[in-house]
Every structure is written in C-alpha cells, then in structure tokens.
Design an enzyme around this catalytic site. Structure first.
Site, short mmCIF file in Angstrom:
data_model
loop_
_atom_site.label_atom_id
_atom_site.label_comp_id
_atom_site.label_asym_id
_atom_site.label_seq_id
_atom_site.Cartn_x
_atom_site.Cartn_y
_atom_site.Cartn_z
N CYS A 1 12.67 19.93 13.71
CA CYS A 1 12.86 19.57 15.12
C CYS A 1 13.82 18.39 15.26
O CYS A 1 13.76 17.42 14.50
CB CYS A 1 11.51 19.24 15.75
SG CYS A 1 11.63 18.88 17.51
N CYS B 1 9.77 12.10 17.35
CA CYS B 1 8.40 11.65 17.64
C CYS B 1 7.75 11.06 16.38
O CYS B 1 7.62 11.77 15.36
CB CYS B 1 7.58 12.80 18.18
SG CYS B 1 8.44 13.71 19.49
N CYS C 1 4.96 12.85 14.31
CA CYS C 1 5.06 14.29 14.07
C CYS C 1 5.62 14.65 12.70
O CYS C 1 6.69 14.17 12.29
CB CYS C 1 5.88 14.95 15.16
SG CYS C 1 5.80 16.76 15.06
N CYS D 1 -2.69 29.64 21.75
CA CYS D 1 -1.66 28.64 22.07
C CYS D 1 -0.56 28.70 21.02
O CYS D 1 -0.80 28.43 19.85
CB CYS D 1 -2.26 27.24 22.07
SG CYS D 1 -3.66 27.07 23.17
N CYS E 1 -1.04 30.45 26.08
CA CYS E 1 -0.50 29.11 26.29
C CYS E 1 0.70 28.98 25.35
O CYS E 1 0.69 29.52 24.24
CB CYS E 1 -1.55 28.06 25.94
SG CYS E 1 -0.94 26.37 26.13
N CYS F 1 -1.03 22.11 31.05
CA CYS F 1 -1.84 21.52 29.99
C CYS F 1 -1.07 20.27 29.54
O CYS F 1 0.02 20.39 28.98
CB CYS F 1 -2.00 22.51 28.84
SG CYS F 1 -2.82 21.80 27.39
N ARG G 1 -9.80 18.52 26.52
CA ARG G 1 -9.91 19.12 25.18
C ARG G 1 -9.96 18.07 24.09
O ARG G 1 -9.07 17.24 23.96
CB ARG G 1 -8.77 20.10 24.91
CG ARG G 1 -8.93 20.80 23.55
CD ARG G 1 -7.94 21.93 23.30
NE ARG G 1 -7.99 22.88 24.38
CZ ARG G 1 -6.94 23.19 25.16
NH1 ARG G 1 -5.77 22.65 24.93
NH2 ARG G 1 -7.07 24.03 26.15
N1 SAM Z 1 7.74 20.38 20.36
C1 SAM Z 1 6.93 20.54 21.50
C2 SAM Z 1 6.63 19.25 22.19
O1 SAM Z 1 6.67 18.21 21.55
O2 SAM Z 1 6.32 19.29 23.38
C3 SAM Z 1 5.62 21.26 21.21
C4 SAM Z 1 4.85 21.00 19.94
S1 SAM Z 1 4.26 19.32 19.72
C5 SAM Z 1 3.78 19.37 18.03
C6 SAM Z 1 2.76 19.29 20.67
C7 SAM Z 1 1.92 18.04 20.70
O3 SAM Z 1 1.17 17.94 19.51
C8 SAM Z 1 2.61 16.70 20.81
O4 SAM Z 1 3.01 16.40 22.10
C9 SAM Z 1 1.52 15.75 20.35
O5 SAM Z 1 0.74 15.33 21.44
C10 SAM Z 1 0.68 16.62 19.41
N2 SAM Z 1 0.79 16.16 18.02
C11 SAM Z 1 1.82 16.38 17.18
N3 SAM Z 1 1.61 15.80 15.99
C12 SAM Z 1 0.42 15.16 16.07
C13 SAM Z 1 -0.33 14.36 15.16
N4 SAM Z 1 0.12 14.08 13.95
N5 SAM Z 1 -1.52 13.87 15.57
C14 SAM Z 1 -1.98 14.16 16.80
N6 SAM Z 1 -1.30 14.90 17.71
C15 SAM Z 1 -0.11 15.39 17.36
FE1 SF4 Z 2 9.52 18.02 17.83
FE2 SF4 Z 2 7.17 17.23 16.88
FE3 SF4 Z 2 8.32 15.85 18.82
FE4 SF4 Z 2 7.34 18.33 19.35
S1 SF4 Z 2 6.16 16.53 18.77
S2 SF4 Z 2 9.30 17.47 20.00
S3 SF4 Z 2 7.73 19.31 17.37
S4 SF4 Z 2 9.12 16.12 16.74
#
Ligand code: SAM
Ligand code: SF4
Ligand code: DTB
Length: 331
Positions: free
Chosen positions: A69, A73, A76, A115, A146, A206, A278
């Site tokens: 990606c 973040c 992530c 989802c 979802c 959501c 949730r």
């Molecule tokens: N890329 C898209 C986005 O960021 O909207 C969708 C997938 S992203 C992985 C979805 C959500 O997963 C993030 O917004 C975050 O809240 C949650 N998430 C991701 N990694 C996480 C982690 N290590 N611990 C807890 N929540 C996490």
């Molecule tokens: Fe990309 Fe992870 Fe951020 Fe979603 S949460 S935008 S998958 S880096």
C-alpha cells in the site's frame, strides 16, 4: 472534578442518553473520567435501550488484496513503506471465485456479514468490475456485504451501491489532532470526504478507530466526538486495540491498559447509542474477562474467524466456548 451524580437506576436512560450530534470534547472526556462502575452502568443501560444484550453480530474479514500500500499508516503491516522491516510482500487482487468460496465457509461457520479489505489508497477503475462481482456473489449467498478499499470517488461509490454493497468501512482512526502523528500521506478531511460520499450514496457507514497508539484520552474523546457529531451516526463503529506488528513504527508502543480499552467501548456506546459497536482487532491477546467487560460495556459485534487481514484472531472454537460461558447468542 466534582464527583459525578450517580444515575438513578429507575430513570429512563433515554432521557439522559439521547441520540446527539453536538458533543463537546470535554463532555466526552468527562465520560471517560467517570468511576469505572458508573461508566459501565451507564453504558449497559444505554445498550439495553436499543440492543439485545445477549446477542453478538459476527462479521468475518478477508484480505482481498494484501500489502504494497502506498499510504504510510504507522500501525499498518501493509504499507509498502514498512515492507522491508515487516517482510510482508504485496499480492494481487484475489479471484472472485476464491472470495465467494471463502465467504460460503464463513457463512457455514456462523458469520452474517462478510468484510472484504484491500490495501489500497483507493481502488483503480480497472478493478471495479471484479469488486462488483465480489459484492454480487457474496450477496447471493444471503450474507451482508462490507468493503474497505480506501478512498472512493462518486463513480466508484455509485458502482458499489448498485452492486448491492451494504456497508463501507473507512475509519477515522484517531482524533484530528493526533492523526498527523500516525499518517502523513492523507488528511483527516480526506477520510471525512469519503465517509460523506458513502453516506450520500445510501450505503451504511462503518467507521471507528484504533486505541493504544500512544494517543491521549483527549484524543480518544476527540475521535468519538468526530464520529458522534457526523450528521448521522455510523451504523457500525469498530474499535480496534492496536495490534503492534513487528517492523511497523508502532511496534514498541506501550501496551494499553485493558480497562482503558473497555472505557473506550463504553463511551462509544453512550455517545452513539443505536450504532453497532464492534470489539475489533486485538482479541487474540485479550483475556476472556476483558472481552466480557467489552460486551458489558456495549460491544454488540466482533470480527469472527481465525484471521483478521494479516494478523491472527481467535479460533472459532475458542469464541464458541466464550459465547457459551457468557450465554451470548451469535447473530
Ligand atoms: N486501506 C484501507 C483503509 O485504510 O481504509 C482499508 C484497509 S485498513 C487495513 C482498515 C483499518 O484496519 C484501518 O483503518 C485501521 O483502523 C485497522 N488496522 C490496520 N492495522 C491495524 C493494526 N495493526 N491494529 C489495529 N487496527 C489496525
Ligand atoms: Fe494502506 Fe494499511 Fe493505511 Fe489501509 S491502513 S491505507 S492498507 S497502509
Ligand atoms: C477495522 O476497523 N478493523 C479491521 C477492518 N476494519 C478492516 C482490520 C483490522 C486489521 C488488524 C491488523 C491486520 O490483521 O492486519
């Protein structure tokens, strides 16, 4: 701060917990600061106004496109920026048939919503036909659908709505003030813009966030304020406990006190009384007792199945045992 006036159990909770969209951050902070027993009593009282306290909705996740990606973040595992240290390589969008077969299994195991998550900043137009086919195929199984695909434009939202998408997940993740500490490749406003598009298209929203990233209680209150002050509350509010993935910048953040997590669930329940709250990521390392407190605090839904996106979730048999111990019925 003065000691709060205890709530009289005979009072109608609807009178002191109306559905509001004008929360001040200080009011939400004051909820966080309540004595734990008071907060739990209030949250459970509100919960019972609008929800069956013995039911838990089961959503199952699948990562339809993993890793690589372009966003950064900090929490992530799927950001390309962290791939050298996490060792997670990018994979292609899954085939429709594979996703539908996995959804069928999830349904057989008791999940009612499927989802589908993709590690994208936003979908490419060339992927839209595949995404539409996934929504249609999962809906044909009789499951709710979802998706979480990143930012969407009007055209993409329209195509997903026409396909029959029930929910779109797009988290604000934290407060506007703390956001820049965690993500620099997009803005808080970008997130709110996509949420507005989803809402306007008539898809259920959501949206929630993560706790345990080193944010303050005021940041948690700020995140819930953003969600509760949307023109309509999100139908679903995932509250994730940070999964500290090795190789991500947040790997070494100090683990959150479970009571602080439970408080966040309780306050979410009070400020968004009708929403599904949730209990999301973080259950793999959470005790049964903490999870039970989350349900008491008003959590009405979980992610079910042995995998979240890239990290583990409790096995079905472990969850079934917990439901039996607590008398919870999956819905
Ligand atoms: N890329 C898209 C986005 O960021 O909207 C969708 C997938 S992203 C992985 C979805 C959500 O997963 C993030 O917004 C975050 O809240 C949650 N998430 C991701 N990694 C996480 C982690 N290590 N611990 C807890 N929540 C996490
Ligand atoms: Fe990309 Fe992870 Fe951020 Fe979603 S949460 S935008 S998958 S880096
Ligand atoms: C949400 O709020 N939590 C889910 C879902 N929406 C997409 C994702 C949790 C991901 C946890 C880390 C992982 O498995 O990669």
């Amino acid at each position: 701060m003065n000691a709060p006036t205890p709530i009289d159990p005979a009072t109608n909770a609807a009178d002191w917990a109306p559905v509001r969209h004008d929360w001040k951050v200080e009011e939400i902070e004051a909820l966080f600061a309540l004595p734990f027993m008071e907060l739990m009593f209030r949250a459970q009282s509100v919960h019972r106004l609008y929800h069956d306290p013995n039911k838990v909705q089961l959503s199952q996740l699948i990562s339809i496109k993993t890793g690589g990606c372009a966003e950064d973040c900090g929490y992530c595992s799927q950001s390309a920026k962290h791939s050298k240290t996490t060792g997670l390589s990018a994979s292609k969008l899954l085939e429709v048939e594979r996703v539908i077969a996995a959804a069928k299994k999830a349904k057989e195991n008791g999940a009612s919503r499927y989802c589908m998550g993709a590690a994208w900043t936003s979908p490419k137009d060339r992927d839209m036909d595949t995404l539409v086919a996934m929504v249609e195929g999962v809906k044909d199984l009789g499951m709710e659908t979802c998706m979480t695909l990143g930012m969407l434009d009007d055209h993409q939202v329209g195509a997903l709505k026409t396909a029959g998408l029930d929910y779109y997940n797009h988290n604000v993740d934290t407060s506007e003030e703390f956001y820049g500490e965690i993500i620099t490749t997009r803005t808080y406003q970008d997130r709110l813009d996509t949420l507005e598009r989803v809402r306007n298209a008539g898809i259920n929203v959501c949206s929630g966030g993560i706790v345990g990233m080193g944010e303050s209680v005021r940041d948690r209150a700020g995140m819930l304020k953003t969600l509760a002050n949307l023109p309509k509350h999100p139908e679903s509010v995932p509250i994730n406990m940070l999964v500290a993935v090795p190789g991500t910048p947040l790997e070494h953040v100090e683990a959150l006190d479970p009571f602080e997590f439970v408080r966040t669930i309780a306050v979410a329940r009070i400020v968004m009384p009708k929403s599904e709250v949730r209990l999301s990521a973080g259950r793999q390392t959470m005790s049964e007792e903490t999870q039970a407190l989350c349900f008491l605090a008003g959590a009405s839904s979980i992610f079910y199945g042995e995998q979240l996106l890239t990290t583990a979730n409790p096995e079905n048999s472990r969850d079934r045992k917990l439901f039996d111990k607590l008398g919870l019925q999956p819905a």
